[in-house]
Write an enzyme that holds these catalytic residues in place. Structure first.
Site, short mmCIF file in Angstrom:
data_model
loop_
_atom_site.label_atom_id
_atom_site.label_comp_id
_atom_site.label_asym_id
_atom_site.label_seq_id
_atom_site.Cartn_x
_atom_site.Cartn_y
_atom_site.Cartn_z
N ILE A 234 0.77 -0.86 0.47
CA ILE A 234 0.23 0.91 -0.23
C ILE A 234 0.80 0.90 -0.22
O ILE A 234 0.17 2.54 -0.65
CB ILE A 234 -1.02 0.50 1.38
CG1 ILE A 234 -2.04 -1.15 1.17
CG2 ILE A 234 -1.94 1.33 1.91
CD1 ILE A 234 -3.40 -1.32 2.77
N ARG B 245 12.31 -1.05 6.67
CA ARG B 245 13.56 -1.32 6.52
C ARG B 245 14.84 -1.51 5.23
O ARG B 245 15.81 -2.07 4.64
CB ARG B 245 13.62 -2.53 7.21
CG ARG B 245 13.51 -2.86 8.81
CD ARG B 245 13.07 -3.77 9.03
NE ARG B 245 12.28 -4.36 9.61
CZ ARG B 245 11.66 -5.16 9.18
NH1 ARG B 245 12.48 -6.45 10.46
NH2 ARG B 245 10.94 -5.64 9.51
N ARG C 211 -4.50 1.46 11.41
CA ARG C 211 -4.80 0.98 12.90
C ARG C 211 -4.90 2.47 13.64
O ARG C 211 -4.17 2.90 13.47
CB ARG C 211 -4.35 0.10 12.86
CG ARG C 211 -4.45 -1.26 12.26
CD ARG C 211 -5.91 -1.56 13.11
NE ARG C 211 -6.02 -3.28 12.09
CZ ARG C 211 -6.46 -3.40 11.41
NH1 ARG C 211 -6.52 -2.50 10.08
NH2 ARG C 211 -6.67 -4.72 10.72
N GLU D 125 -13.14 3.22 18.00
CA GLU D 125 -13.66 3.04 16.84
C GLU D 125 -15.10 2.58 17.16
O GLU D 125 -15.15 1.35 17.72
CB GLU D 125 -13.23 2.00 15.38
CG GLU D 125 -12.20 3.17 15.23
CD GLU D 125 -11.37 2.53 13.88
OE1 GLU D 125 -12.14 0.98 13.21
OE2 GLU D 125 -10.98 2.32 13.13
N HIS E 53 -13.40 3.61 8.28
CA HIS E 53 -12.52 2.52 8.63
C HIS E 53 -13.69 2.12 7.29
O HIS E 53 -13.97 0.66 7.19
CB HIS E 53 -12.43 1.80 9.58
CG HIS E 53 -12.08 0.31 9.59
ND1 HIS E 53 -11.38 0.35 10.81
CD2 HIS E 53 -10.92 0.48 8.58
CE1 HIS E 53 -10.11 -0.64 10.84
NE2 HIS E 53 -10.19 -0.16 9.45
#
Length: 322
Positions: free
Chosen positions: A152, A172, A227, A256, A275
């Site tokens: 993403i 990384r 998240r 949420e 969401h």
């Protein structure tokens, strides 16, 4: 008959997964709101879950259960360690909504840059043209900082570069065409937009808190489509009120849903969506098919495509037929 417990869904139909399971001779049992998952799990050969918590007590009750499959990427709602101890294969669907979430993150950036919320509210209030104050922000030449560059984040990088943003990443792994920040602190100091694309773990909870927000430019924005608990929302609200940062685009929050009177719901500098970044007609069908296929693979003695707890495959208590 083999029974698959579906704890919850966030879409109007379960036709896709029901069809996949039925083709394998499995019956789908969809839990109703308020039903006890502990009781329903006693007769389940597999569990499919979206947002519902699947804690140790549910897993302990599911003595026939071979696998717990997640509709989605993150598995923070499943007690994966306990499932592993019990010999249950845990799977997820890491790739199904890449375009949708990348588009949603870009939408949040564009909405903040073009002041979409305040302008829409101005028009609704009868203001127009010279009566509407404030200019937008030119994105070309601004720095987008990506925290995490998986599928993403990489997709967002391509979109952002097409708009002329300079993309820097803290990850990384090196990403072709993307500059790499040596530390999160370096990225926060440089970025005009900080977009989060990491899973929720104990080490990433409140990854963006008061200290991190204070380290950002006062003109910078935070974007979170990953998240909710990655961001300390209390610290974010405080930073916005103090003018330490300029705005936020949040598809996920903690908790949420947010309380009805939460300030994020009405602030012009917060773009808030419920969401749904992952959701489209295509992504939901793909998600349902892949999650149900993961279940069928285990029930028929195969290792599913995406195992979250691979150590279980060598466990003496593995419930996958050998």
């Amino acid at each position: 008959m083999t029974r698959v417990l579906v704890t919850d869904v966030a879409w109007p139909t379960t036709d896709v997964e029901r069809s996949v399971l039925a083709a394998a001779g499995a019956e789908m049992v969809l839990a109703s709101p308020g039903e006890s998952l502990v009781e329903l799990a006693r007769d389940a050969d597999a569990i499919l879950t979206c947002f519902a918590k699947v804690p140790a007590e549910v897993l302990d009750a599911a003595t026939r259960c071979r696998t717990v499959a997640r509709y989605g990427v993150g598995v923070d709602n499943i007690d994966v360690d306990h499932a592993t101890r019990l010999g249950m294969v845990v799977s997820n669907v890491p790739v199904y909504c890449v375009d949708e979430v990348a588009d949603s993150a870009l939408l949040g950036i564009l909405a903040l840059a073009r002041r979409l919320l305040p302008l829409t509210r101005d028009v609704a209030a009868g203001r127009w043209g010279r009566d509407v104050p404030g200019a937008g922000t030119r994105l070309r030449g601004k720095v987008l900082g990506l925290v995490g560059v998986g599928t993403i984040g990489s997709a967002l990088a391509v979109r952002a570069q097409a708009l002329g943003l300079d993309v820097v990443a803290f990850d990384r792994r090196p990403v072709p065409g993307v500059r790499r920040a040596a530390s999160l602190e370096e990225l926060l100091a440089e970025a005009d937009v900080v977009s989060l694309h990491v899973p929720l773990t104990e080490s990433t909870r409140h990854l963006i808190g008061a200290a991190e927000l204070a380290a950002m430019k006062p003109t910078a924005w935070v974007v979170n489509t990953a998240r909710g608990p990655l961001v300390d929302n209390a610290a974010l609200l405080d930073a916005l009120e103090r003018g330490e940062i300029a705005g936020a685009a949040l598809d996920v929050t903690d908790p949420e849903p947010l309380p009805a009177d939460h300030p994020f719901r009405t602030r012009d500098d917060v773009v808030l969506t419920p969401h749904t970044a992952f959701s489209s007609d295509g992504s939901l069908a793909e998600l349902a098919r892949k999650a149900a296929t993961n279940v069928v693979d285990v029930l028929e003695g195969r290792v599913p495509a995406t195992v979250v707890n691979p150590a279980v495959l060598d466990s003496p208590v593995l419930r996958l037929p050998r």
